[in-house]
Design a protein around this motif. Structure first.
Motif, mmCIF file in Angstrom:
data_model
loop_
_atom_site.group_PDB
_atom_site.id
_atom_site.type_symbol
_atom_site.label_atom_id
_atom_site.label_comp_id
_atom_site.label_asym_id
_atom_site.label_seq_id
_atom_site.Cartn_x
_atom_site.Cartn_y
_atom_site.Cartn_z
ATOM 1 N N SER A 1 23.839 -0.285 14.793
ATOM 2 C CA SER A 1 23.647 -1.731 14.787
ATOM 3 C C SER A 1 23.591 -2.561 15.884
ATOM 4 N N PHE B 1 20.498 -1.959 18.066
ATOM 5 C CA PHE B 1 19.608 -2.841 17.575
ATOM 6 C C PHE B 1 19.586 -4.135 17.852
ATOM 7 N N ILE B 2 20.722 -4.822 17.900
ATOM 8 C CA ILE B 2 20.921 -6.027 17.818
ATOM 9 C C ILE B 2 20.737 -6.451 19.395
ATOM 10 N N TYR C 1 18.859 -4.780 21.507
ATOM 11 C CA TYR C 1 17.533 -4.569 21.849
ATOM 12 C C TYR C 1 16.635 -6.016 21.098
ATOM 13 N N SER C 2 17.204 -6.548 20.067
ATOM 14 C CA SER C 2 16.347 -7.418 19.428
ATOM 15 C C SER C 2 16.520 -8.668 20.355
ATOM 16 N N LEU D 1 14.322 -8.430 23.224
ATOM 17 C CA LEU D 1 12.817 -8.955 23.081
ATOM 18 C C LEU D 1 12.736 -10.481 22.803
ATOM 19 N N LEU D 2 13.750 -10.930 22.345
ATOM 20 C CA LEU D 2 13.689 -12.487 22.226
ATOM 21 C C LEU D 2 13.936 -13.278 23.577
#
Length: 166
Positions: free
Chosen positions: A125, A128-129, A131-132, A135-136
């Motif tokens: 988790s 993923f956070i 990585y997100s 991306l942002l």
């Protein structure tokens, strides 16, 4: 008397660890559903159980010491349950002690595996956070070092989702 108390404390330890196993399953679901409030509540309940396990463990150690005193061993040995079972001569009591030992070992093994799985889920988790966020907002350290303007076009740049220069 000491053996009966020891077995009772071992049974209570097993029951408490089974409750922690139930909480581990609820924690897994809360992690997968991304329910932070539920996870906090589970962690609070879990910390109370950990405190109870500590108290029961102290009582178990005292019961083991009392048992050793009862069979005539005056030193404060720290024997494991297998070693203690060698001092039990009643076959029925020995079977009860070995049964609860196996049951507790099984419960602890299942709890360890559940906790390892939850730890991996949390790590995934967080990855993923991370990585997100990349991306942002773009890669970290993206524009911190100086690059010659002629070399900038050759480097593949991935702008973030939000363009800060716009």
């Amino acid at each position: 008397m000491g053996l009966t108390a020891l077995i009772e404390f071992l049974e209570r330890l097993d029951e408490t660890h089974l409750q922690m196993l139930d909480l581990a399953a609820a924690k897994k679901q809360a992690i997968m559903d991304n329910k932070v409030e539920g996870l906090i509540e589970i962690l609070n309940r879990e910390s109370k159980l950990v405190k109870l396990v500590g108290q029961l463990e102290e009582q178990r150690a005292q019961a083991a010491y009392d048992f050793l005193q009862g069979v005539g061993i005056r030193s404060n040995l720290n024997l494991n349950l297998t070693e203690l079972s060698r001092l039990v001569f009643d076959p029925e009591d020995k079977a009860r002690l070995l049964h609860i030992q196996g049951q507790l070992a099984d419960t602890l093994d299942r709890l360890k595996k559940a906790n390892e799985l939850n730890q991996k889920l949390i790590e995934q988790s967080l990855a993923f956070i991370d990585y997100s966020l990349d991306l942002l907002v773009g890669r970290p350290n993206q524009d911190i070092t100086y690059q010659h303007p002629a070399n900038r076009d050759n480097v593949a740049r991935r702008p973030g989702f939000f363009d800060a220069r716009g």
